[in-house]
Write an enzyme that holds these catalytic residues in place. Structure first.
Site, PDB file in Angstrom:
ATOM      1  N   ARG A 128      49.283  54.652  56.916  1.00  0.00           N
ATOM      2  CA  ARG A 128      50.394  53.795  56.454  1.00  0.00           C
ATOM      3  C   ARG A 128      50.007  52.322  56.362  1.00  0.00           C
ATOM      4  NH1 ARG A 128      52.732  57.431  59.735  1.00  0.00           N
ATOM      5  NH2 ARG A 128      53.948  58.998  58.619  1.00  0.00           N
ATOM      6  N   LYS A 150      47.989  43.454  44.381  1.00  0.00           N
ATOM      7  CA  LYS A 150      48.317  44.635  43.577  1.00  0.00           C
ATOM      8  C   LYS A 150      47.154  45.605  43.652  1.00  0.00           C
ATOM      9  CE  LYS A 150      51.219  42.975  39.790  1.00  0.00           C
ATOM     10  NZ  LYS A 150      51.244  42.885  38.320  1.00  0.00           N
ATOM     11  N   GLU A 192      40.183  35.068  31.761  1.00  0.00           N
ATOM     12  CA  GLU A 192      41.264  34.921  32.754  1.00  0.00           C
ATOM     13  C   GLU A 192      41.230  33.518  33.377  1.00  0.00           C
ATOM     14  OE1 GLU A 192      43.489  37.321  33.065  1.00  0.00           O
ATOM     15  OE2 GLU A 192      42.491  39.218  32.573  1.00  0.00           O
ATOM     16  N   LYS A 233      46.457  31.389  40.967  1.00  0.00           N
ATOM     17  CA  LYS A 233      47.091  32.699  41.151  1.00  0.00           C
ATOM     18  C   LYS A 233      47.787  32.767  42.512  1.00  0.00           C
ATOM     19  CE  LYS A 233      46.915  37.610  40.528  1.00  0.00           C
ATOM     20  NZ  LYS A 233      46.196  38.818  40.118  1.00  0.00           N
ATOM     21  N   GLU A 243      56.414  40.104  41.477  1.00  0.00           N
ATOM     22  CA  GLU A 243      56.594  39.995  40.035  1.00  0.00           C
ATOM     23  C   GLU A 243      58.031  40.204  39.574  1.00  0.00           C
ATOM     24  OE1 GLU A 243      53.521  41.684  37.644  1.00  0.00           O
ATOM     25  OE2 GLU A 243      54.597  41.321  35.796  1.00  0.00           O
ATOM     26  N   ARG A 247      55.732  35.338  38.223  1.00  0.00           N
ATOM     27  CA  ARG A 247      54.453  36.032  38.140  1.00  0.00           C
ATOM     28  C   ARG A 247      54.191  36.572  36.741  1.00  0.00           C
ATOM     29  NH1 ARG A 247      51.700  39.635  43.009  1.00  0.00           N
ATOM     30  NH2 ARG A 247      49.843  40.175  41.861  1.00  0.00           N
ATOM     31  N   ASN A 251      50.778  37.084  32.678  1.00  0.00           N
ATOM     32  CA  ASN A 251      50.551  38.026  31.582  1.00  0.00           C
ATOM     33  C   ASN A 251      50.337  37.341  30.236  1.00  0.00           C
ATOM     34  OD1 ASN A 251      50.688  40.440  33.072  1.00  0.00           O
ATOM     35  ND2 ASN A 251      52.914  40.235  33.184  1.00  0.00           N
ATOM     36  N   HIS A 254      48.494  39.020  27.478  1.00  0.00           N
ATOM     37  CA  HIS A 254      48.303  40.412  27.888  1.00  0.00           C
ATOM     38  C   HIS A 254      49.139  41.419  27.104  1.00  0.00           C
ATOM     39  CE1 HIS A 254      45.935  38.697  31.043  1.00  0.00           C
ATOM     40  NE2 HIS A 254      45.710  39.865  31.598  1.00  0.00           N
ATOM     41  N   HIS A 258      46.928  44.179  25.876  1.00  0.00           N
ATOM     42  CA  HIS A 258      47.091  45.582  26.289  1.00  0.00           C
ATOM     43  C   HIS A 258      47.265  46.489  25.081  1.00  0.00           C
ATOM     44  CE1 HIS A 258      48.543  44.400  30.605  1.00  0.00           C
ATOM     45  NE2 HIS A 258      47.243  44.544  30.545  1.00  0.00           N
ATOM     46  N   HIS A 273      38.822  44.493  28.766  1.00  0.00           N
ATOM     47  CA  HIS A 273      40.113  43.851  29.043  1.00  0.00           C
ATOM     48  C   HIS A 273      40.126  42.347  28.715  1.00  0.00           C
ATOM     49  CE1 HIS A 273      43.903  42.984  31.039  1.00  0.00           C
ATOM     50  NE2 HIS A 273      43.277  42.036  31.725  1.00  0.00           N
TER      51      HIS A 273
HETATM   52  N1  LIG Z   1      45.002  44.204  40.973  1.00  0.00           N
HETATM   53  C1  LIG Z   1      45.151  43.283  40.059  1.00  0.00           C
HETATM   54  O1  LIG Z   1      45.934  42.353  40.213  1.00  0.00           O
HETATM   55  C2  LIG Z   1      44.322  43.341  38.833  1.00  0.00           C
HETATM   56  C3  LIG Z   1      44.270  42.237  37.978  1.00  0.00           C
HETATM   57  C4  LIG Z   1      43.437  42.303  36.872  1.00  0.00           C
HETATM   58  C5  LIG Z   1      42.669  43.447  36.641  1.00  0.00           C
HETATM   59  N2  LIG Z   1      42.758  44.492  37.487  1.00  0.00           N
HETATM   60  C6  LIG Z   1      41.941  45.695  37.285  1.00  0.00           C
HETATM   61  O2  LIG Z   1      40.572  45.339  37.416  1.00  0.00           O
HETATM   62  C7  LIG Z   1      39.781  46.258  36.665  1.00  0.00           C
HETATM   63  C8  LIG Z   1      38.746  45.489  35.884  1.00  0.00           C
HETATM   64  O3  LIG Z   1      37.933  44.774  36.776  1.00  0.00           O
HETATM   65  P1  LIG Z   1      36.440  44.432  36.393  1.00  0.00           P
HETATM   66  O4  LIG Z   1      36.405  43.751  35.092  1.00  0.00           O
HETATM   67  O5  LIG Z   1      35.818  43.788  37.554  1.00  0.00           O
HETATM   68  O6  LIG Z   1      35.843  45.879  36.113  1.00  0.00           O
HETATM   69  P2  LIG Z   1      34.763  46.765  36.901  1.00  0.00           P
HETATM   70  O7  LIG Z   1      35.089  46.881  38.317  1.00  0.00           O
HETATM   71  O8  LIG Z   1      34.630  48.002  36.101  1.00  0.00           O
HETATM   72  O9  LIG Z   1      33.446  45.874  36.747  1.00  0.00           O
HETATM   73  C9  LIG Z   1      32.876  45.693  35.471  1.00  0.00           C
HETATM   74  C10 LIG Z   1      31.438  46.198  35.436  1.00  0.00           C
HETATM   75  O10 LIG Z   1      30.602  45.255  36.104  1.00  0.00           O
HETATM   76  C11 LIG Z   1      29.857  45.909  37.133  1.00  0.00           C
HETATM   77  N3  LIG Z   1      29.650  44.909  38.171  1.00  0.00           N
HETATM   78  C12 LIG Z   1      30.578  44.354  38.987  1.00  0.00           C
HETATM   79  N4  LIG Z   1      30.025  43.384  39.713  1.00  0.00           N
HETATM   80  C13 LIG Z   1      28.723  43.299  39.360  1.00  0.00           C
HETATM   81  C14 LIG Z   1      27.645  42.466  39.744  1.00  0.00           C
HETATM   82  N5  LIG Z   1      27.777  41.474  40.623  1.00  0.00           N
HETATM   83  N6  LIG Z   1      26.430  42.697  39.177  1.00  0.00           N
HETATM   84  C15 LIG Z   1      26.277  43.674  38.251  1.00  0.00           C
HETATM   85  N7  LIG Z   1      27.266  44.479  37.828  1.00  0.00           N
HETATM   86  C16 LIG Z   1      28.476  44.287  38.382  1.00  0.00           C
HETATM   87  C17 LIG Z   1      30.680  47.111  37.514  1.00  0.00           C
HETATM   88  O11 LIG Z   1      29.894  48.119  38.098  1.00  0.00           O
HETATM   89  C18 LIG Z   1      31.230  47.522  36.149  1.00  0.00           C
HETATM   90  O12 LIG Z   1      30.275  48.258  35.452  1.00  0.00           O
HETATM   91  C19 LIG Z   1      40.738  47.045  35.796  1.00  0.00           C
HETATM   92  O13 LIG Z   1      40.874  48.336  36.317  1.00  0.00           O
HETATM   93  C20 LIG Z   1      42.047  46.288  35.918  1.00  0.00           C
HETATM   94  O14 LIG Z   1      43.173  47.133  35.785  1.00  0.00           O
HETATM   95  C21 LIG Z   1      43.547  44.460  38.579  1.00  0.00           C
HETATM   96 ZN   LIG Z   2      44.069  40.398  32.811  1.00  0.00          ZN
END
Ligand SMILES: NC(=O)c1ccc[n+]([C@@H]2O[C@H](COP(=O)([O-])OP(=O)(O)OC[C@H]3O[C@@H](n4cnc5c(N)ncnc54)[C@H](O)[C@@H]3O)[C@@H](O)[C@H]2O)c1
Ligand SMILES: [Zn+2]
Length: 375
Positions: A128, A150, A192, A233, A243, A247, A251, A254, A258, A273
């Site tokens: 939990r 999130k 971003e 942020k 949100e 918040r 977006n 976005h 999206h 993205h």
């Molecule tokens: N929780 C939130 O508030 C929030 C906000 C925005 C995005 N997201 C989520 O985040 C995700 C996208 O995140 P992302 O862009 O980091 O994607 P990701 O985690 O897939 O990373 C992108 C790529 O870079 C690689 N990578 C990461 N760090 C590295 C490093 N230091 N050296 C070499 N390779 C590296 C990863 O293995 C992957 O192949 C999505 O699923 C999205 O929905 C969440």
């Molecule tokens: Zn984003």
């Protein structure tokens, strides 16, 4: 609130008894053991990482923990968005429980947003709610997904539809690790960063226009840009954790972004993205100009800067064919930011003057998109 006494910066996320620090700077993987030991009562940690990050950073991270007497187990998952699934959630939960992680111990996400979202969700539901530490390794994760609490996974009904709010206890953003990130992923995260300027920080946007090369090459401006983004942020999250209002500004770009991600079937070869967000931010500024809310100069400035850093700025740059404007419109209407049939968009009155518009006529958006397809 930032600490300027050294190259390392600290951003505090103020959420009452769930407040926590984001440490930003070089060498934080090597310093992880002491930073964590100083804050954690327990002495056990379960680390989740992916197949790209693990081979490079798991060893130095675990060594740093071992030096401070922290025992760690690790789980390496496949890299990529598909990892945000029930199947992998189960694997993470089982592995955390198998490692006998107790209330005072912690679960650590070492990776990009995919690992952060999945691991944070697991930490939020195991026993939990377990302690959770983010070690974000992509620029997107450092400035966006690791801040705000999130967490979640994807469903066949859409992205991020299953999850919980679960704030971390600590975030360690090592700015050196971004050197191994692919240039394309770095640029996507930068979209971003620029977004925070465009929401409500015109001076920050102007600073980015001047300093972006230093951010990309890893100079002092990189730390500054990440700290400013996290602070931006953090401020929004502190004011509106779940949100309900403010918040939504996060977006910006976005809704269009999206829809473009959906239109390209989340195929990262065509669009990632941040690229969708870059195009979406340009569209949001152009649409605002069309609605006579902002001068067309603002849209031109946004377009010019994002183009400078190498981001796509128009739908034409997306490889392959896009569906007709009507289908894109359907995707926009299905986006979660639609309330009671009306379109909610983040529009702008100029650089750094974004606002939530919740009565945008769908017909205007459709004719705007059709125009964009023609030109
Ligand atoms: N929780 C939130 O508030 C929030 C906000 C925005 C995005 N997201 C989520 O985040 C995700 C996208 O995140 P992302 O862009 O980091 O994607 P990701 O985690 O897939 O990373 C992108 C790529 O870079 C690689 N990578 C990461 N760090 C590295 C490093 N230091 N050296 C070499 N390779 C590296 C990863 O293995 C992957 O192949 C999505 O699923 C999205 O929905 C969440
Ligand atoms: Zn984003």
């Amino acid at each position: 609130m930032t600490d300027t006494s050294s190259t390392r910066r600290t951003v505090r996320v103020e959420l009452g008894d769930r407040s926590y620090d984001i440490l930003i700077g070089p060498g934080l993987i090597a310093a992880a053991g002491s930073e964590i030991a100083a804050r954690l009562k327990g002495r056990r940690i379960a680390i989740v990482t992916d197949a790209h990050v693990g081979p490079v950073y798991l060893d130095p991270f675990m060594r740093s923990l071992a030096d401070k007497g922290i025992e760690a187990v690790s789980l390496v998952l496949p890299a990529g968005e598909k990892t945000k699934s029930f199947e992998h959630l189960m694997t993470v939960c089982d592995s955390v429980l198998g490692a006998r992680i107790e209330r005072n111990d912690a679960v650590v996400a070492l990776g990009g947003g995919v690992i952060g979202d999945l691991t944070g969700f697991a930490a939020g539901i195991v026993r939990r709610g377990s302690r959770f530490i983010q070690v974000p390794t992509s620029l997107l994760a450092q400035v966006d997904s690791s801040v705000g609490g999130k967490t979640g996974i994807n469903s066949r009904h859409g992205k991020n539809l299953i999850g919980v709010f679960h704030q971390p206890d600590l975030v360690l953003a090592d700015t050196d690790v971004l050197d191994t990130l692919s240039p394309r992923e770095f640029r996507a995260g930068y979209a971003e960063v620029a977004k925070y300027g465009l929401i409500d920080k015109p001076d920050f946007f102007a600073w980015l226009e001047k300093n972006w090369k230093d951010i990309f090459s890893g100079g002092a401006a990189r730390i500054e840009a990440i700290a400013t983004s996290c602070q931006a942020k953090a401020d929004v999250v502190a004011a509106d954790e779940r949100e309900n209002g403010l918040r939504a500004l996060l977006n910006l770009g976005h809704t269009f972004g999206h829809a473009l991600e959906a239109a390209t079937e989340y195929d990262s070869r065509r669009l990632v993205h941040g690229e969708g967000v870059a195009i979406g931010m340009v569209l949001a500024h152009q649409f605002s100009a069309r609605m006579n809310l902002a001068s067309p100069d603002a849209a031109r400035r946004v377009e010019a800067h994002l183009k400078d850093v190498g981001l796509p700025v128009s739908m034409r740059e997306i490889p392959g064919e896009l569906p007709p404007a009507e289908r894109l419109m359907d995707a926009i209407a299905q986006d979660k930011k639609v309330k009671s049939g009306k379109l909610t968009f983040i529009l702008t009155r100029g650089i750094g003057q974004s606002f939530v518009a919740d009565d945008v006529p769908a017909s205007e958006v459709l004719s705007f998109l059709k125009d964009k397809y023609l030109r």
